[in-house]
Motif scaffolding. Sequence first.
Motif, PDB file in Angstrom:
ATOM      1  N   LEU A  21       0.818  -1.201   0.000  1.00 37.67           N
ATOM      2  CA  LEU A  21       0.000   0.000   0.000  1.00 37.67           C
ATOM      3  C   LEU A  21       0.857   1.257   0.000  1.00 37.67           C
ATOM      4  O   LEU A  21       1.908   1.294   0.646  1.00 37.67           O
ATOM      5  CB  LEU A  21      -0.908   0.015   1.234  1.00 37.67           C
ATOM      6  N   PRO A  22       0.409   2.309  -0.679  1.00 34.75           N
ATOM      7  CA  PRO A  22       1.127   3.586  -0.634  1.00 34.75           C
ATOM      8  C   PRO A  22       0.848   4.304   0.684  1.00 34.75           C
ATOM      9  O   PRO A  22       0.003   3.869   1.479  1.00 34.75           O
ATOM     10  CB  PRO A  22       0.532   4.358  -1.814  1.00 34.75           C
ATOM     11  N   SER A  86       3.097   5.605   5.850  1.00 33.44           N
ATOM     12  CA  SER A  86       4.138   5.556   4.820  1.00 33.44           C
ATOM     13  C   SER A  86       3.855   4.338   3.947  1.00 33.44           C
ATOM     14  O   SER A  86       2.996   3.511   4.285  1.00 33.44           O
ATOM     15  CB  SER A  86       5.515   5.436   5.479  1.00 33.44           C
ATOM     16  N   PRO A  87       4.545   4.188   2.790  1.00 33.22           N
ATOM     17  CA  PRO A  87       4.365   2.966   2.003  1.00 33.22           C
ATOM     18  C   PRO A  87       4.553   1.740   2.897  1.00 33.22           C
ATOM     19  O   PRO A  87       5.533   1.652   3.637  1.00 33.22           O
ATOM     20  CB  PRO A  87       5.460   3.081   0.935  1.00 33.22           C
ATOM     21  N   SER A  88       3.614   0.821   2.846  1.00 32.01           N
ATOM     22  CA  SER A  88       3.601  -0.283   3.806  1.00 32.01           C
ATOM     23  C   SER A  88       3.254  -1.607   3.138  1.00 32.01           C
ATOM     24  O   SER A  88       2.535  -1.652   2.136  1.00 32.01           O
ATOM     25  CB  SER A  88       2.561  -0.012   4.912  1.00 32.01           C
ATOM     26  N   GLN A 151      16.608   5.978  10.043  1.00 32.97           N
ATOM     27  CA  GLN A 151      15.818   6.601   8.984  1.00 32.97           C
ATOM     28  C   GLN A 151      14.347   6.532   9.371  1.00 32.97           C
ATOM     29  O   GLN A 151      13.908   5.591  10.037  1.00 32.97           O
ATOM     30  CB  GLN A 151      16.040   5.894   7.642  1.00 32.97           C
ATOM     31  N   VAL A 152      13.589   7.543   8.947  1.00 29.93           N
ATOM     32  CA  VAL A 152      12.175   7.559   9.286  1.00 29.93           C
ATOM     33  C   VAL A 152      11.370   8.171   8.141  1.00 29.93           C
ATOM     34  O   VAL A 152      11.817   9.119   7.485  1.00 29.93           O
ATOM     35  CB  VAL A 152      11.930   8.357  10.594  1.00 29.93           C
ATOM     36  N   ALA A 153      10.212   7.572   7.881  1.00 31.01           N
ATOM     37  CA  ALA A 153       9.287   8.126   6.886  1.00 31.01           C
ATOM     38  C   ALA A 153       8.336   9.068   7.614  1.00 31.01           C
ATOM     39  O   ALA A 153       7.599   8.647   8.501  1.00 31.01           O
ATOM     40  CB  ALA A 153       8.511   7.005   6.209  1.00 31.01           C
ATOM     41  N   MET A 190      16.460   8.761  -1.154  1.00 33.67           N
ATOM     42  CA  MET A 190      15.013   8.565  -0.982  1.00 33.67           C
ATOM     43  C   MET A 190      14.414   9.834  -0.368  1.00 33.67           C
ATOM     44  O   MET A 190      14.434  10.006   0.852  1.00 33.67           O
ATOM     45  CB  MET A 190      14.746   7.355  -0.091  1.00 33.67           C
ATOM     46  N   PRO A 191      13.912  10.750  -1.191  1.00 35.23           N
ATOM     47  CA  PRO A 191      13.414  12.048  -0.699  1.00 35.23           C
ATOM     48  C   PRO A 191      12.312  11.943   0.355  1.00 35.23           C
ATOM     49  O   PRO A 191      12.160  12.843   1.170  1.00 35.23           O
ATOM     50  CB  PRO A 191      12.894  12.719  -1.979  1.00 35.23           C
ATOM     51  N   ALA A 192      11.534  10.865   0.319  1.00 34.71           N
ATOM     52  CA  ALA A 192      10.434  10.729   1.275  1.00 34.71           C
ATOM     53  C   ALA A 192      10.918  10.249   2.645  1.00 34.71           C
ATOM     54  O   ALA A 192      10.153  10.252   3.611  1.00 34.71           O
ATOM     55  CB  ALA A 192       9.389   9.746   0.739  1.00 34.71           C
ATOM     56  N   ILE A 193      12.179   9.853   2.713  1.00 32.60           N
ATOM     57  CA  ILE A 193      12.745   9.333   3.962  1.00 32.60           C
ATOM     58  C   ILE A 193      13.678  10.370   4.570  1.00 32.60           C
ATOM     59  O   ILE A 193      14.473  10.993   3.877  1.00 32.60           O
ATOM     60  CB  ILE A 193      13.528   8.028   3.711  1.00 32.60           C
ATOM     61  N   MET A 194      13.565  10.556   5.886  1.00 38.00           N
ATOM     62  CA  MET A 194      14.446  11.478   6.588  1.00 38.00           C
ATOM     63  C   MET A 194      15.504  10.708   7.378  1.00 38.00           C
ATOM     64  O   MET A 194      15.230   9.657   7.947  1.00 38.00           O
ATOM     65  CB  MET A 194      13.636  12.346   7.564  1.00 38.00           C
ATOM     66  N   GLN A 195      16.713  11.235   7.360  1.00 35.74           N
ATOM     67  CA  GLN A 195      17.797  10.694   8.181  1.00 35.74           C
ATOM     68  C   GLN A 195      17.720  11.366   9.544  1.00 35.74           C
ATOM     69  O   GLN A 195      17.528  12.588   9.626  1.00 35.74           O
ATOM     70  CB  GLN A 195      19.152  10.987   7.529  1.00 35.74           C
ATOM     71  N   ILE A 196      17.836  10.598  10.626  1.00 30.43           N
ATOM     72  CA  ILE A 196      17.748  11.204  11.949  1.00 30.43           C
ATOM     73  C   ILE A 196      19.119  11.284  12.608  1.00 30.43           C
ATOM     74  O   ILE A 196      20.001  10.471  12.351  1.00 30.43           O
ATOM     75  CB  ILE A 196      16.779  10.433  12.875  1.00 30.43           C
TER      76      ILE A 196
END
Length: 214
Positions: A21-22, A86-88, A151-153, A190-196
């Motif tokens: 799923l998106p 998030s995409p799952s 990493q986190v969406a 991956m622009p939709a993912i943030m590095q923490i």
Amino acid sequence: MNKEDALTVLEKLAEPSALNLPADASIGHHADDQSFVYLLATGLALRCKYTEDGERQVCRVYRPGDLIGLEMLAVTDPSLVIETISPSMIKRIPISRIRTAQQTDQKIQAAVMSLLASEVMDGQQLKISFGTGSAMRRICRFLLWASHKDQVALPNREKLGNIIATTTETASRMIANLRRDGAISKNPVMPAIMQINRAKLCKGAGDAQQQTAA
């Protein structure tokens, strides 16, 4: 039986194919379906209800390894909806299959009881973690809890605000502040993912928060 063993037992009852799923997809109302328990394999999801004026109220947030809707074996709530953050990838376990197995397999029964108890504890801990302290502390706790391998969406700002009980505007402002301070940064691949930055988020979370990364 611990949670990991219990999940392994129940996963054997899942359908062979999974749902991909998106982000921001709705799985639907349990009242319309009530046929499946869902195992979140990857991604993030939430269970929520909508008020008469259309306001979303988050009841529970899920990360990989969590079961969604196991309590539907005993109770139903027509207002509950499952939505992805998030995409799952989600595996479906037919409720009828679980009920039948419970009658003949003590291991299945033990797994269900263990996971129901775990759900109560996990849900209470998340309410405390995401519902107490300043808005900045709550958002830092959520990002730490939802992260995987640093990493986190990020959910959309409206859902993020719903999760930590603040406004969309406040959620947007805090994300901007965290990016400016280097606590989170864009992933170039991956622009939709943030590095923490775990150290900075832990500092922002304040007290010794108990949520560990997925």
